[in-house]
Write a protein that holds these residues in place. Structure first.
Motif, PDB file in Angstrom:
ATOM      1  N   ARG A 176       0.848  -1.186   0.000  1.00  0.00           N
ATOM      2  CA  ARG A 176       0.000   0.000   0.000  1.00  0.00           C
ATOM      3  C   ARG A 176       0.885   1.237   0.000  1.00  0.00           C
ATOM      4  O   ARG A 176       2.111   1.153   0.000  1.00  0.00           O
ATOM      5  CB  ARG A 176      -0.954  -0.073   1.173  1.00  0.00           C
ATOM      6  N   GLY A 177       0.273   2.423  -0.011  1.00  0.00           N
ATOM      7  CA  GLY A 177       0.987   3.645  -0.373  1.00  0.00           C
ATOM      8  C   GLY A 177       2.002   4.166   0.621  1.00  0.00           C
ATOM      9  O   GLY A 177       2.924   4.882   0.234  1.00  0.00           O
ATOM     10  N   LEU A 178       1.865   3.851   1.893  1.00  0.00           N
ATOM     11  CA  LEU A 178       2.741   4.456   2.892  1.00  0.00           C
ATOM     12  C   LEU A 178       4.185   3.971   2.700  1.00  0.00           C
ATOM     13  O   LEU A 178       4.448   2.785   2.626  1.00  0.00           O
ATOM     14  CB  LEU A 178       2.260   4.061   4.292  1.00  0.00           C
ATOM     15  N   THR A 179       5.120   4.938   2.615  1.00  0.00           N
ATOM     16  CA  THR A 179       6.512   4.569   2.350  1.00  0.00           C
ATOM     17  C   THR A 179       7.453   5.296   3.288  1.00  0.00           C
ATOM     18  O   THR A 179       7.072   6.224   3.997  1.00  0.00           O
ATOM     19  CB  THR A 179       6.897   4.939   0.908  1.00  0.00           C
ATOM     20  N   LEU A 400      -9.622  -2.133   3.966  1.00  0.00           N
ATOM     21  CA  LEU A 400      -8.397  -2.933   4.052  1.00  0.00           C
ATOM     22  C   LEU A 400      -8.297  -3.829   2.822  1.00  0.00           C
ATOM     23  O   LEU A 400      -9.314  -4.219   2.246  1.00  0.00           O
ATOM     24  CB  LEU A 400      -8.407  -3.799   5.311  1.00  0.00           C
ATOM     25  N   ARG A 401      -7.085  -4.142   2.437  1.00  0.00           N
ATOM     26  CA  ARG A 401      -6.898  -5.124   1.370  1.00  0.00           C
ATOM     27  C   ARG A 401      -6.899  -6.510   1.996  1.00  0.00           C
ATOM     28  O   ARG A 401      -6.261  -6.713   3.032  1.00  0.00           O
ATOM     29  CB  ARG A 401      -5.576  -4.896   0.661  1.00  0.00           C
ATOM     30  N   TRP A 421      -6.764  -5.144  -7.400  1.00  0.00           N
ATOM     31  CA  TRP A 421      -6.454  -3.897  -6.713  1.00  0.00           C
ATOM     32  C   TRP A 421      -6.038  -2.812  -7.686  1.00  0.00           C
ATOM     33  O   TRP A 421      -6.289  -1.644  -7.476  1.00  0.00           O
ATOM     34  CB  TRP A 421      -5.325  -4.133  -5.700  1.00  0.00           C
TER      35      TRP A 421
ATOM     36  N   ASP B 218     -12.457  -4.112  -2.943  1.00  0.00           N
ATOM     37  CA  ASP B 218     -11.011  -3.995  -3.090  1.00  0.00           C
ATOM     38  C   ASP B 218     -10.651  -2.984  -4.167  1.00  0.00           C
ATOM     39  O   ASP B 218      -9.709  -2.217  -4.030  1.00  0.00           O
ATOM     40  CB  ASP B 218     -10.410  -5.348  -3.460  1.00  0.00           C
ATOM     41  N   ASN B 221     -11.115   0.287  -2.877  1.00  0.00           N
ATOM     42  CA  ASN B 221     -10.078   0.481  -1.872  1.00  0.00           C
ATOM     43  C   ASN B 221      -8.799   1.005  -2.502  1.00  0.00           C
ATOM     44  O   ASN B 221      -8.198   1.966  -2.046  1.00  0.00           O
ATOM     45  CB  ASN B 221      -9.842  -0.875  -1.199  1.00  0.00           C
ATOM     46  N   SER B 222      -8.385   0.348  -3.614  1.00  0.00           N
ATOM     47  CA  SER B 222      -7.130   0.749  -4.230  1.00  0.00           C
ATOM     48  C   SER B 222      -7.235   2.130  -4.858  1.00  0.00           C
ATOM     49  O   SER B 222      -6.271   2.886  -4.899  1.00  0.00           O
ATOM     50  CB  SER B 222      -6.704  -0.276  -5.282  1.00  0.00           C
ATOM     51  N   GLU B 225      -7.216   4.795  -2.024  1.00  0.00           N
ATOM     52  CA  GLU B 225      -6.036   4.839  -1.158  1.00  0.00           C
ATOM     53  C   GLU B 225      -5.102   5.988  -1.515  1.00  0.00           C
ATOM     54  O   GLU B 225      -4.732   6.189  -2.655  1.00  0.00           O
ATOM     55  CB  GLU B 225      -5.300   3.519  -1.320  1.00  0.00           C
ATOM     56  N   GLY B 226      -4.732   6.758  -0.536  1.00  0.00           N
ATOM     57  CA  GLY B 226      -3.837   7.881  -0.791  1.00  0.00           C
ATOM     58  C   GLY B 226      -2.394   7.435  -0.862  1.00  0.00           C
ATOM     59  O   GLY B 226      -2.017   6.424  -0.316  1.00  0.00           O
TER      60      GLY B 226
END
Lengths: 423, 228
Positions: A176-179, A400-401, A421, B218, B221-222, B225-226
């Motif tokens: 997911r996006g958080l890095t 959530l995934r 996704w 899903d 969701n994607s 998502e930020g």
């Protein structure tokens, strides 16, 4: 040491009395002889006790560090070091609960004079984890079998087997996006240098020549700079649900959900490290288990060792109950602010859902990989399956995934989920 | 054998001798020693019968070393649900009945199979129709969540049953279990219908095999998502 009466001869005295009474009342000498035989058996059962076994045990394991699914030979040598003859001796070896015997038998029956010994052997199939043998159980009986005594005998040297699988990465593992601020492979919305085109902007003094859009300059005579999405590394914590409730399986032949979760975590660990991400490991378990996110060869080895042999991730459930609130608080404190979570859980109860949603709500994006351990052959099992599917839906609705992992290989399942996704 | 046992045995022997002596004297033709032996025989027979009866209630005992050949067995989800009345959910989780307000306390596992099926039905309807739990419970009470009257009645709805259905219910070997199975059939049908609807909505096909038909969630969701 435990002593029990086996009740083997209980009632023979009654039969002798009845036969004797019938012989007297009907004046039949033959019945009196039968009664006499009963009296002899009663005396036989009364006299003689089960001797206390005094044994020396030596156990040898063919390969103490095997690969998963390797066959390992185990040889047990038992010697009578007491002064009494053990006329009826039964031996049952303490095979570790996670190992299955594939050949031979860990049981042995024999008689041993003082100083005499016996040897028996069997084969077990290695599975991931550190396995300790339990004491051998020795059972002796009196000659008539009316009394029994059993003792647990430790081997002269503790016997163990450690099976550490190699880390095998799956092809892709979408995050997911958080890095983190470090360069990596997760595409972000931050523009700069990278691989994926993002936009063009007006040229600024100092922009590198390689990022100037020369085609546009040729067409319009204006200088412009191409912007790419920056690719950064992620910090990921692999969280394995290893509570007692998570130790479930669809039948006796299948590996349990925690074993599958740890296998999946091992694949994810290798895959993410290969991709340049920082990876940590934690477990929802009464046994403390934490490896902070990191990278590099030493970290890979530490992670491999932890996944193979940490007691929290053992193939058998913990004995103590799970202290959920304090463990979750501790986990939250430890998670780095920029960490996302890969949560491996069979989602067998509401607590797992609460944990996943709680972490996600606190800014740690959660992807759930859920090995399906449900079955459909009874009413109760069908109901448990329905309840789990409702939990999956609730998690997806909460943003959530979720990867619902059935019998197929994890890589194929993740690839299918990734197509969804990114679709 | 303690002192009182010895005295009891001596007393019994004295009584027997006395009875035998009196019988020998009072009844002509009877030998006192024969009467004594016969009485001993009768008493031995009674005592022997007592021992044999005691034996019939005893099982053979032996040390159980377990099954070291086999791997540790873990339960199958749902095996903790044993029946309709009074079971406690597995692994020490205390069951809890509904509170007075009619709402189930969050995170608690209902005690009976029926209540768990009811909870799962409420949840399924809520997720399918995007409605509140109270609305889902109202539908269950009205029996409008399914076309199967047996499933509806199982969860408390007052819907009529045909005569043939009533007869079959009377003849069923375990009617409560059969009704529970019917309710689960209806619930699964409801879920699969939702799954198909979701899959069609997201442009895909329903994938019942892995219960993964919430693809639209899903996908959304994607998109939502930020990225940092």
């Amino acid at each position: 040491m435990r002593r029990i009466d086996t009740n083997r001869w209980v009632g023979i005295d009654g039969a002798a009395l009845v036969a004797g009474a019938a012989g007297v009342l009907f004046q039949r000498p033959a019945l009196l002889l039968v009664a006499a035989l009963g009296v002899v058996y009663t005396a036989y059962a009364w006299f003689g006790d089960a001797p206390e076994p005094q044994l020396a045990v030596e156990r040898r394991v063919g390969n103490a560090d095997p690969d998963p699914e390797a066959e390992v030979d185990v040889t047990v040598e038992v010697r009578n070091v007491g002064s009494r003859t053990l006329t009826d001796l039964r031996l049952v070896d303490g095979v570790p609960p996670a190992l299955a015997v594939t050949d031979g038998s860990p049981r042995h029956g024999t008689a041993l004079r003082p100083g005499a010994g016996t040897t028996f052997s069997y084969t077990v199939e290695a599975v991931r984890g550190a396995h300790e043998w339990e004491p051998l159980t020795a059972i002796t009986r009196s000659p008539s079998g009316s009394r029994e005594q059993s003792v647990d005998v430790e081997a002269a040297e503790p016997t163990s087997l450690s099976c550490t699988p190699t880390l095998e990465a799956i092809e892709t593992l979408p995050l997911r996006g958080l890095t983190t601020p470090y360069a990596g492979r997760v595409s972000t919305d931050v523009t700069g240098s990278g691989l994926e085109f993002s936009s063009t902007r007006e040229y600024r003094r100092g922009d590198p020549l390689s990022r100037i859009d020369w085609n546009r300059y040729a067409r319009t005579g204006e200088l412009s700079t191409v912007e790419f999405r920056q690719e950064r590394a992620a910090a990921v914590v692999l969280l394995v649900d290893a509570r007692e409730t998570a130790y479930v399986a669809p039948d006796r032949e299948h590996r349990n959900a925690v074993e599958r979760s740890v296998d999946a975590a091992a694949q994810a660990f290798a895959s993410l490290l290969d991709a340049g991400d920082r990876v940590g490991i934690a477990a929802l378990s009464p046994r403390e288990c934490w490896l902070a996110p990191g990278a590099g060869r030493d970290h890979r080895n530490r992670g491999r060792e932890l996944l193979a042999s940490h007691p929290a991730l053992a193939p058998t459930p913990p004995e103590q109950s799970y202290l959920s609130s304090s463990a979750i608080r501790r986990l939250r404190r430890r998670l780095p602010a920029d960490a996302q979570v890969l949560f491996f859980s069979p989602l067998i109860d509401e607590r797992a859902v609460e944990v996943a949603r709680g972490l996600d709500a606190r800014g740690h994006p959660v992807t759930v990989v859920s090995p399906d351990a449900t079955a459909t052959d009874t009413v109760g099992r069908r109901l448990a399956r329905l309840e789990r599917r409702n939990r999956l839906t609730r998690l997806r609705r909460a943003g959530l995934r979720v990867v619902d992992w059935g019998a197929e290989p994890l890589g194929a399942r993740v690839a299918r989920a990734e197509r969804r996704w990114s679709g | 054998m303690n002192e009182s046992d010895v005295l009891t045995a001596l007393g019994g022997l004295g009584v027997l001798l006395g009875i035998a002596g009196f019988a020998g004297v009072l009844i002509p033709g009877l030998n006192a020693s024969f009467v004594f032996v016969a009485l001993v025989g009768v008493l031995a027979g009674v005592q022997g019968a007592r021992y044999l009866i005691r034996r019939s209630g005893l099982d053979y005992a032996a040390t159980d070393p377990g099954d070291p050949e086999r791997r540790y067995q873990v339960p199958v989800p749902g095996d903790e649900i044993r029946g309709h009345d009074g079971y406690r959910s597995g692994r020490g989780r205390a069951g809890r009945r509904r509170s007075g307000s009619g709402r189930r306390r969050r995170g608690r596992v209902p005690r009976t199979l029926r209540r768990r099926i009811e909870a799962a039905t409420v949840e399924t309807i809520r997720l399918r129709e995007h409605c509140s739990a109270a609305e889902a419970e109202r539908r269950i009470e009205a029996g409008t969540w399914t076309d199967d009257p047996i499933a509806a009645r199982y969860l408390g709805a007052d819907v009529p049953l045909s005569l043939s259905t009533r007869v079959r219910r009377l003849l069923a070997r375990s009617p409560r279990q059969a009704q529970a199975a019917r309710a689960l059939d209806a619930l699964e049908a409801l879920r699969n219908e939702s799954a198909e609807r979701a899959a069609i909505g997201s442009g895909g096909t329903a994938d019942r095999a892995d219960g993964d038909a919430d693809a639209e969630a899903d996908g959304a969701n994607s998109v939502a998502e930020g990225r940092t």
